[in-house]
Scaffold this active site. Sequence first.
Site, PDB file in Angstrom:
ATOM      1  CB  SER A 149       5.925   7.159  33.773  1.00  0.00           C
ATOM      2  OG  SER A 149       6.891   6.234  33.350  1.00  0.00           O
ATOM      3  NE  ARG A 219       2.336  -4.804  30.209  1.00  0.00           N
ATOM      4  CZ  ARG A 219       2.180  -3.602  30.710  1.00  0.00           C
ATOM      5  NH1 ARG A 219       3.094  -2.676  30.485  1.00  0.00           N
ATOM      6  NH2 ARG A 219       1.120  -3.305  31.436  1.00  0.00           N
ATOM      7  CG  ASP A 316       9.040   4.655  40.755  1.00  0.00           C
ATOM      8  OD1 ASP A 316       9.679   3.785  40.125  1.00  0.00           O
ATOM      9  OD2 ASP A 316       8.495   5.627  40.216  1.00  0.00           O
ATOM     10  CG  HIS A 349       7.040   3.455  37.522  1.00  0.00           C
ATOM     11  ND1 HIS A 349       7.443   4.746  37.761  1.00  0.00           N
ATOM     12  CD2 HIS A 349       6.631   3.439  36.220  1.00  0.00           C
ATOM     13  CE1 HIS A 349       7.297   5.480  36.672  1.00  0.00           C
ATOM     14  NE2 HIS A 349       6.798   4.712  35.732  1.00  0.00           N
ATOM     15  CG  ASP A 350       2.175  -0.241  37.863  1.00  0.00           C
ATOM     16  OD1 ASP A 350       2.622   0.431  36.920  1.00  0.00           O
ATOM     17  OD2 ASP A 350       1.826  -1.429  37.751  1.00  0.00           O
TER      18      ASP A 350
END
Length: 379
Positions: A149, A219, A316, A349-350
């Site tokens: 990232s 968040r 992602d 994405h994680d």
Amino acid sequence: MSFDVTPQSMRFEAPLTLRSGASIRDYALAYETYGELNADRSNAVLVCHALNASHHVAGRYAGQPKSEGWWDNMIGPGKSLDTDRFFVIGINNLGSCFGSTGPMHVNPDTGRVYGADFPVVTVEDWVDAQARLLDALGIDTLAAVMGGSLGGMQALSWTLQYPERVRHAAVIASAPNLNAENIAFNEVARRAIVTDPDFHGGHFYEHGVVPRRGLRIARMIGHITYLSDDVMNEKFGRQLRNGPAIHYSTQDVEFQIESYLRYQGDKFSEYFDANTYLLITRALDYFDPAGTFGGDLRAALARATAKFLLVSFSTDWRFSPARSREIVKALLDNRRSVSYAEIDAPHGHDAFLLDDSRYLGVVRAWFDGIAAELEEVRA
């Protein structure tokens, strides 16, 4: 199996000139190291962290349960990045809130907490600061630099700012710049913070408050972008929080996904600094090595001499495989050595943080190749 580690800190008196034209002096960088540096200092690997991570890349803190580093599944003895073979360094970015000098620290020029006066930092500034710390450790050349990232952007920038110091670079779940949608998400998150009544123009420390409401929303927005639609539907679907009963309320938590996002937001607001969030998301926005080459990524990457590994993940959508393929094409156009893996994983994405045998296997094989190169050189 994890291992015990100890955080360290290094102070730098000399000013660091930033891309903005500002400078910062008498600052500290927090860092950790794992494994041993070999005799010819050729086995060092720098791991760059993403937005809400830190220098605590692997291992655990003695006496602190559940304190494993954020990439502990990737780095350690016998793991994909094997600390029995490599000397791994994690450095907390300047402006962060996990040990390096940041907005919550005292400005030596004024005697007051920096707050909103902390200078804007860029990916390139972080790389310059990391280079200073490596100089102090006596490391002239990196066997590899690696990051996911935002960390991947730093790894890419290393190959452009210090091409002679980097032999290999792993750019994982990253991009050559942010597209308009990503910048938009960052701006909404920043507006949530700066419009919080407790923000006080970034000088909330003086008021003894924290803009928690803004941090929570920031968040929650970010977390939505880190997960794929498939993962959210599989984990939560349309499940109600309290069984089949519907409360018909516009403000109560009705769905499990709402409860999950609020939990993530509450937790984040307890440990992350609001000004740091603004700084790091803006650094993401600004990163664009092709910008000074009229948008020509091939021309921008011509300076790189490292051998590259790029990894992307099919679901992602924040840093899509297409963005990694842009980097791959630009490198190939420059006749650089590139390995590319596109992992079909459902996690969004994680995925770059999670256990996936194919992904971990690709990284292991790549580092096996680097270790073999080092052995050839020493033979």
